[in-house]
Design an enzyme around this catalytic site. Sequence first.
Site, PDB file in Angstrom:
ATOM      1  N   ALA A  66       0.862  -1.179   0.000  1.00 30.32           N
ATOM      2  CA  ALA A  66       0.000   0.000   0.000  1.00 30.32           C
ATOM      3  C   ALA A  66       0.901   1.232   0.000  1.00 30.32           C
ATOM      4  O   ALA A  66       2.058   1.169   0.433  1.00 30.32           O
ATOM      5  CB  ALA A  66      -0.892  -0.018   1.244  1.00 30.32           C
ATOM      6  N   GLY A 110       0.774  -4.988   0.964  1.00 32.97           N
ATOM      7  CA  GLY A 110      -0.411  -5.073   0.119  1.00 32.97           C
ATOM      8  C   GLY A 110      -0.131  -5.738  -1.226  1.00 32.97           C
ATOM      9  O   GLY A 110      -1.034  -6.301  -1.837  1.00 32.97           O
ATOM     10  N   GLU A 113      -0.460  -9.301  -0.521  1.00 34.91           N
ATOM     11  CA  GLU A 113      -1.895  -9.551  -0.280  1.00 34.91           C
ATOM     12  C   GLU A 113      -2.679  -9.548  -1.587  1.00 34.91           C
ATOM     13  O   GLU A 113      -3.571 -10.371  -1.786  1.00 34.91           O
ATOM     14  CB  GLU A 113      -2.439  -8.502   0.697  1.00 34.91           C
ATOM     15  CG  GLU A 113      -1.849  -8.678   2.092  1.00 34.91           C
ATOM     16  CD  GLU A 113      -2.145  -7.495   3.005  1.00 34.91           C
ATOM     17  OE1 GLU A 113      -1.804  -6.355   2.642  1.00 34.91           O
ATOM     18  OE2 GLU A 113      -2.729  -7.717   4.079  1.00 34.91           O
ATOM     19  N   GLU A 133       4.795  -5.045   7.240  1.00 30.50           N
ATOM     20  CA  GLU A 133       4.073  -3.957   7.913  1.00 30.50           C
ATOM     21  C   GLU A 133       4.532  -3.742   9.348  1.00 30.50           C
ATOM     22  O   GLU A 133       4.458  -2.639   9.874  1.00 30.50           O
ATOM     23  CB  GLU A 133       2.557  -4.239   7.897  1.00 30.50           C
ATOM     24  CG  GLU A 133       1.902  -4.122   6.521  1.00 30.50           C
ATOM     25  CD  GLU A 133       1.921  -5.405   5.718  1.00 30.50           C
ATOM     26  OE1 GLU A 133       2.695  -6.339   6.068  1.00 30.50           O
ATOM     27  OE2 GLU A 133       1.151  -5.499   4.747  1.00 30.50           O
TER      28      GLU A 133
HETATM   29  N1  CAA Z   1       4.612   3.125  -0.749  1.00 31.45           N
HETATM   30  C1  CAA Z   1       5.039   4.283  -1.323  1.00 31.45           C
HETATM   31  N2  CAA Z   1       6.212   4.410  -1.963  1.00 31.45           N
HETATM   32  C2  CAA Z   1       7.008   3.313  -2.027  1.00 31.45           C
HETATM   33  C3  CAA Z   1       6.643   2.089  -1.456  1.00 31.45           C
HETATM   34  C4  CAA Z   1       5.379   2.014  -0.792  1.00 31.45           C
HETATM   35  N3  CAA Z   1       4.912   0.876  -0.248  1.00 31.45           N
HETATM   36  N4  CAA Z   1       7.655   1.206  -1.670  1.00 31.45           N
HETATM   37  C5  CAA Z   1       8.602   1.852  -2.358  1.00 31.45           C
HETATM   38  N5  CAA Z   1       8.221   3.144  -2.579  1.00 31.45           N
HETATM   39  C6  CAA Z   1       8.971   4.191  -3.291  1.00 31.45           C
HETATM   40  C7  CAA Z   1      10.134   4.681  -2.448  1.00 31.45           C
HETATM   41  O1  CAA Z   1       9.698   5.637  -1.514  1.00 31.45           O
HETATM   42  C8  CAA Z   1      11.043   5.250  -3.513  1.00 31.45           C
HETATM   43  O2  CAA Z   1      10.554   6.518  -3.881  1.00 31.45           O
HETATM   44  P1  CAA Z   1      11.604   7.758  -4.146  1.00 31.45           P
HETATM   45  O3  CAA Z   1      12.416   7.302  -5.319  1.00 31.45           O
HETATM   46  O4  CAA Z   1      10.705   8.905  -4.437  1.00 31.45           O
HETATM   47  O5  CAA Z   1      12.400   7.865  -2.902  1.00 31.45           O
HETATM   48  C9  CAA Z   1      10.803   4.320  -4.700  1.00 31.45           C
HETATM   49  O6  CAA Z   1       9.573   3.655  -4.447  1.00 31.45           O
HETATM   50  C10 CAA Z   1      11.897   3.272  -4.831  1.00 31.45           C
HETATM   51  O7  CAA Z   1      12.028   2.597  -3.571  1.00 31.45           O
HETATM   52  P2  CAA Z   1      13.441   2.384  -2.826  1.00 31.45           P
HETATM   53  O8  CAA Z   1      14.393   3.485  -3.161  1.00 31.45           O
HETATM   54  O9  CAA Z   1      13.151   2.115  -1.397  1.00 31.45           O
HETATM   55  O10 CAA Z   1      13.935   1.060  -3.591  1.00 31.45           O
HETATM   56  P3  CAA Z   1      14.893  -0.097  -2.995  1.00 31.45           P
HETATM   57  O11 CAA Z   1      15.209  -0.973  -4.164  1.00 31.45           O
HETATM   58  O12 CAA Z   1      16.009   0.480  -2.222  1.00 31.45           O
HETATM   59  O13 CAA Z   1      13.970  -0.898  -1.947  1.00 31.45           O
HETATM   60  C11 CAA Z   1      11.935  -1.988  -1.221  1.00 31.45           C
HETATM   61  C12 CAA Z   1      12.842  -1.596  -2.413  1.00 31.45           C
HETATM   62  C13 CAA Z   1      12.657  -3.032  -0.347  1.00 31.45           C
HETATM   63  C14 CAA Z   1      10.673  -2.591  -1.810  1.00 31.45           C
HETATM   64  C15 CAA Z   1      11.633  -0.726  -0.362  1.00 31.45           C
HETATM   65  O14 CAA Z   1      11.141   0.285  -1.244  1.00 31.45           O
HETATM   66  C16 CAA Z   1      10.577  -0.961   0.688  1.00 31.45           C
HETATM   67  O15 CAA Z   1      10.886  -1.506   1.732  1.00 31.45           O
HETATM   68  N6  CAA Z   1       9.343  -0.492   0.436  1.00 31.45           N
HETATM   69  C17 CAA Z   1       8.263  -0.559   1.419  1.00 31.45           C
HETATM   70  C18 CAA Z   1       7.706  -1.964   1.550  1.00 31.45           C
HETATM   71  C19 CAA Z   1       6.626  -1.975   2.610  1.00 31.45           C
HETATM   72  O16 CAA Z   1       6.830  -1.661   3.763  1.00 31.45           O
HETATM   73  N7  CAA Z   1       5.411  -2.384   2.195  1.00 31.45           N
HETATM   74  C20 CAA Z   1       4.257  -2.477   3.089  1.00 31.45           C
HETATM   75  C21 CAA Z   1       3.428  -1.222   2.982  1.00 31.45           C
HETATM   76  S1  CAA Z   1       2.127  -1.145   4.186  1.00 31.45           S
HETATM   77  C22 CAA Z   1       0.878  -2.116   3.535  1.00 31.45           C
HETATM   78  O17 CAA Z   1       0.996  -2.672   2.469  1.00 31.45           O
HETATM   79  C23 CAA Z   1      -0.382  -2.210   4.379  1.00 31.45           C
HETATM   80  C24 CAA Z   1      -1.353  -3.211   3.940  1.00 31.45           C
HETATM   81  O18 CAA Z   1      -1.281  -4.364   4.285  1.00 31.45           O
HETATM   82  C25 CAA Z   1      -2.479  -2.827   3.112  1.00 31.45           C
END
Ligand code: CAA
Length: 259
Positions: A66, A110, A113, A133
């Site tokens: 998400a 998400g 999911e 999460e």
């Molecule tokens: N939401 C919004 N933006 C996201 C995102 C997310 N879930 N995941 C990645 N991005 C964005 C980053 O902010 C980044 O944006 P900028 O270039 O503007 O900084 C861009 O995508 C690239 O990401 P990274 O630079 O972090 O790329 P990476 O290769 O170093 O890492 C990753 C990749 C491991 C996937 C890392 O991006 C990450 O950990 N992302 C978050 C994953 C996460 O926590 N997901 C769960 C979300 S909560 C949820 O989903 C709730 C639910 O159950 C409904």
Amino acid sequence: MAYETLEVRTEAEKVGIITLNRPKQLNALNDQLMTELGAALQAFDADEKIGCTIITGSEKAFAAGADIGAMAKYSFVDAYKGDYITRNWESIRSIRKPVIAAVSGFALGGGCELAMMCDFIIAADNAKFGQPEIKLGVIPGAGGTQRLPRAVGKSKAMDMALTGRMMDATEAERAGLVSRVVPLDKLMDEALGAALQISGFSQIAVMAAKESVNRAFEGGLSDGVMFERRLFHALFATQDQKEGMDAFVNKRPATFTHQ
Ligand code: CAA
């Protein structure tokens, strides 16, 4: 319909292909994307010619979860009363024809999911699944704590949800989360092959099979077996059953008319 966060096309007029398309955010799932995804899935589901739909992402990310940027400032009242985060996600469950997730790269939060809401997952060898999460101070909010244990068992689901670690494609296949793992450059060929195969069968039987397997996933055994038996019997009212069995008996290929 024009979509801003998806690319949508068909293959051989039989398979719908939906590509999540927010590359800069690694296909983070915001409200607009999920609304568009619901609309695209419903349009394919309503199209008589389409027998199966594939949801895929980019090489680097199926979907990284998400959209954290969009939710970061939400209060409990926004999340609960406004239901802003996952309000339109469950529309996928109303799709009656099969939906395959073709996953490469990250399928996190998400994203994992969403893949689990599809009927089965075909993974590229670079796929990584996880429910991270917990690292954000929350828990999965779109069915992850329910579908993951059903798919991989309690111990591994707890491990994933409590540590937030990722599972690679090999582990995901071993655990039963994904049905097949293929080299990255073969992912769409494999998913399309499966989707075309499904589209060639009786749509009625395919829908009944999906409905019945979902019953096993969501309910108890004796209810499920009874439900399956009723659907099985009902299929004897279709022309496709007559055709399929006659073709077998007479050693010829079947031609299904979805009637
Ligand atoms: N939401 C919004 N933006 C996201 C995102 C997310 N879930 N995941 C990645 N991005 C964005 C980053 O902010 C980044 O944006 P900028 O270039 O503007 O900084 C861009 O995508 C690239 O990401 P990274 O630079 O972090 O790329 P990476 O290769 O170093 O890492 C990753 C990749 C491991 C996937 C890392 O991006 C990450 O950990 N992302 C978050 C994953 C996460 O926590 N997901 C769960 C979300 S909560 C949820 O989903 C709730 C639910 O159950 C409904």
